[in-house]
Design an enzyme around this catalytic site. Sequence first.
Site, short mmCIF file in Angstrom:
data_model
loop_
_atom_site.label_atom_id
_atom_site.label_comp_id
_atom_site.label_asym_id
_atom_site.label_seq_id
_atom_site.Cartn_x
_atom_site.Cartn_y
_atom_site.Cartn_z
N SER A 189 0.39 -1.39 -0.36
CA SER A 189 0.12 -0.06 0.29
C SER A 189 0.90 1.20 0.18
O SER A 189 1.41 1.78 -1.15
CB SER A 189 -0.60 0.29 1.40
OG SER A 189 -2.39 1.06 1.48
N THR A 190 1.09 2.12 1.23
CA THR A 190 1.74 3.43 1.10
C THR A 190 3.13 3.43 0.56
O THR A 190 3.52 2.10 1.61
CB THR A 190 1.63 4.16 2.52
OG1 THR A 190 0.05 3.69 3.09
CG2 THR A 190 2.14 5.39 2.56
N HIS A 216 -2.96 -1.30 -2.99
CA HIS A 216 -3.87 0.43 -2.63
C HIS A 216 -3.85 1.24 -3.78
O HIS A 216 -2.45 1.89 -4.09
CB HIS A 216 -3.51 -0.27 -1.34
CG HIS A 216 -3.72 -1.27 -0.85
ND1 HIS A 216 -4.03 -1.28 0.73
CD2 HIS A 216 -4.72 -2.72 -0.68
CE1 HIS A 216 -3.94 -2.13 1.26
NE2 HIS A 216 -4.30 -2.95 0.45
N MET A 310 0.52 1.10 4.99
CA MET A 310 -0.22 1.19 6.43
C MET A 310 -1.55 0.07 6.93
O MET A 310 -1.77 -0.05 5.66
CB MET A 310 -1.41 2.75 6.57
CG MET A 310 -2.33 2.76 5.92
SD MET A 310 -2.69 4.97 5.92
CE MET A 310 -3.94 5.03 4.60
N ASP A 313 -3.77 -5.13 6.14
CA ASP A 313 -4.52 -6.12 4.51
C ASP A 313 -3.41 -7.42 4.37
O ASP A 313 -2.45 -6.57 4.35
CB ASP A 313 -4.75 -5.21 3.96
CG ASP A 313 -5.47 -5.81 2.45
OD1 ASP A 313 -6.18 -6.59 2.50
OD2 ASP A 313 -5.50 -5.45 1.27
#
Length: 369
Positions: A189-190, A216, A310, A313
């Site tokens: 993600s991030t 993401h 973050m 998941d």
Amino acid sequence: MTRVLVVDDSALMRRLLGGVLRAGGFEVSFARDGVEALEAIAADPPDVVTMDVQMPRMDGLAALDRIMLEHPVPVVMLSSLTDAGAEATLEALRLGAVDFLPKPAGAASLSIDELAPLLLEKLRAAAGARLRRSHRLTERVRLRAGLPPAPRPAAPALLHAPAQSPIPAGLPDAVPPGDPPGIVLVGCSTGGPPALDALLEPLPANFPWPVVIAQHMPAGFTAALARRLDKNCALAVEEVSRPVRLLPGHAYIGRGDADLILGRRPAGVVAMAAPSAPEHRWHPSADRLVDSALALMPAERLVGVLMTGMGDDGAAAMARLRAAGGHTVAEAEETAVVWGMPGALVRAGGASAVVPLGGIAAALRGWLA
């Protein structure tokens, strides 16, 4: 109190973002363009910056470039939902931005309310993000010494990594006709796009397992990400917008704002986009990807890799993958921009190995060799 600098040439956007951020507990200051942003950061560096891309005098990419070389601070870009906006966003992430958000369009005063919870969450995560000290270090040193920028290589250099894989051996022998020998499942993600560069670029074109990735991202950005990775990697990289058979030497990026799942067709295992499941918060969901793979093939033929991001998941599903006999890798805390997702996997006891980002590709190559 976390201090945020909002950089935007629109007085309306500054007012709307300022209202949301103050209500969320941030101390807010403003700049109208990249020139003012550089002056403000040099005088009193904030904890985090939001940066528009299109601005007069000095645009967001030029300002970000200078910020990361002169006064590195976490930056979250606000980007338009267009092909050009997606390309600019990926360039911003390459330059060192921590994260991005789609910029409110149309009736901004209405859409800002929908954006507000995610904006606050991303800025809090970005304010605590780890900026890699090695990122663009040579450029910073040359700038401070008054030297001209060094020529940029045609492709990013491969990261050094241990030759010995930390993942236990023990691959199954029997593979159904048409199936790949195994599948690498990746969640991030991030900070994910630069991490994917580091993971995929060292893998050779004949890498024996397909790599399936849940990154993401909103719709419209994942196609640009796949194109950029395909250009920079030996693997063939594509966005999954229709059912596509999994092949060795290929990597597959889940389409933004949908989920990525695996299924079976007469010709073999396929990856396909599915409507995002409401029980999962982030999409494409790493948890749903891994669970779909576990429902399809033995855990021994799966490797889960959970990298920077973050939230949590992927942690629960990859813990189930390891418990069922598969192998999992969590990115080490010292290299993750945000150690949320891999940290959750480690805390759940679901990581077979914890590996710095630069060693994950070598670990996979050594094991599958």
